[in-house]
Design a protein around this motif. Structure first.
Motif, PDB file in Angstrom:
ATOM      1  N   THR A  59      31.081  46.718  44.359  1.00 50.99           N
ATOM      2  CA  THR A  59      32.263  46.687  44.367  1.00 50.99           C
ATOM      3  C   THR A  59      32.766  48.450  43.555  1.00 50.99           C
ATOM      4  N   SER A  96      37.275  47.643  48.967  1.00 50.55           N
ATOM      5  CA  SER A  96      38.685  47.741  48.536  1.00 50.55           C
ATOM      6  C   SER A  96      38.916  46.659  47.619  1.00 50.55           C
ATOM      7  N   THR A  97      39.825  46.829  46.924  1.00 52.59           N
ATOM      8  CA  THR A  97      40.573  45.458  46.420  1.00 52.59           C
ATOM      9  C   THR A  97      41.465  44.520  46.801  1.00 52.59           C
ATOM     10  N   MET A 100      39.745  41.553  49.065  1.00 52.93           N
ATOM     11  CA  MET A 100      39.660  40.536  47.828  1.00 52.93           C
ATOM     12  C   MET A 100      40.387  39.214  48.241  1.00 52.93           C
ATOM     13  N   ARG A 105      42.515  36.771  44.574  1.00 54.05           N
ATOM     14  CA  ARG A 105      43.752  37.111  43.499  1.00 54.05           C
ATOM     15  C   ARG A 105      44.172  35.851  42.729  1.00 54.05           C
ATOM     16  N   PRO A 116      44.583  43.042  41.434  1.00 54.45           N
ATOM     17  CA  PRO A 116      45.092  44.419  41.353  1.00 54.45           C
ATOM     18  C   PRO A 116      45.961  44.650  42.855  1.00 54.45           C
ATOM     19  N   CYS A 157      35.874  48.288  35.296  1.00 53.79           N
ATOM     20  CA  CYS A 157      36.519  48.120  37.113  1.00 53.79           C
ATOM     21  C   CYS A 157      38.705  47.880  35.895  1.00 53.79           C
ATOM     22  N   LYS A 158      38.273  47.609  34.855  1.00 61.60           N
ATOM     23  CA  LYS A 158      39.617  46.988  34.750  1.00 61.60           C
ATOM     24  C   LYS A 158      40.266  48.402  33.610  1.00 61.60           C
ATOM     25  N   PHE A 173      42.830  44.827  36.998  1.00 63.57           N
ATOM     26  CA  PHE A 173      41.544  44.538  37.449  1.00 63.57           C
ATOM     27  C   PHE A 173      42.465  45.725  38.390  1.00 63.57           C
ATOM     28  N   ALA A 175      43.272  48.536  41.117  1.00 60.58           N
ATOM     29  CA  ALA A 175      43.154  48.930  42.591  1.00 60.58           C
ATOM     30  C   ALA A 175      42.670  49.940  43.338  1.00 60.58           C
TER      31      ALA A 175
END
Ligand SMILES: [Zn+2]
Length: 176
Positions: A59, A96-97, A100, A105, A116, A157-158, A173, A175
């Motif tokens: 990720t 890439s987000t 997901m 999500r 994201p 990541c956040k 989260f 993007a």
């Protein structure tokens, strides 16, 4: 002895492996599986079904969680009788987000982390100069009135946000 293995068998095992991988949680966000996160890119099964290869994409580069994920994937598949599991880490294309899943999500949101933002640029309503901050809805009350408190949340990541309505701080989260 006739070789009874067919393509259908191999495809069946492949589908089964995807299901088993859905039981492997992301070490940082245990409510979401590595499949829903979009980390697992491909599953290849050898003709004799004794070995398989799982392709994963990290990720975030340098995420130490990837070692844990690789170990967990091998452990789960071996528990189910796949003797030989090879993990291939693929860095390109970068994760890439957007990979997901909808399920992922939703689970993220239930966990209290804003999922994201979809990286769709709506040029009809937003000028290009004003699209730096994504619209992040509060995962608790759904209010779009939120403010970014810190670019760095509990992990890199956040980001840390706060809701202006219910005043709850929450992780977003990012993007990318
Ligand atoms: Zn709120």
């Amino acid at each position: 002895m006739v070789n009874t293995h067919t393509d259908a068998d191999t495809n069946g095992l492949q589908a089964q492996i995807w299901q088993w991988l859905e039981q492997v949680p992301d070490p940082e966000i245990p409510v979401i599986s590595v499949v829903d996160l979009g980390i697992v890119r491909a599953v290849e099964v050898q003709e004799d079904q004794a070995a398989c290869k799982v392709v994963i994409t990290p990720t975030y580069s340098g995420c130490p969680a990837m070692k844990v994920i690789a170990t967990d994937i091998v452990a789960v598949l071996q528990q189910h009788g796949v003797a030989e599991v090879q993990i291939e880490t693929r860095l390109s294309p970068a994760w890439s987000t957007d990979w997901m899943s909808e399920n992922g999500r939703a689970q993220l949101k239930n966990y209290g982390i804003a999922p994201p933002a979809q990286q769709v640029v709506d040029i009809s309503s937003i000028s290009r100069l004003h699209q730096r901050a994504p619209l992040v809805a509060c995962p608790r009350c759904g209010s779009p009135s939120t403010v970014c408190i810190s670019q760095f949340g509990s992990t890199s990541c956040k980001s840390l946000y706060q809701c202006k309505d219910c005043l709850e701080p929450f992780d977003y989260f990012k993007a990318h």
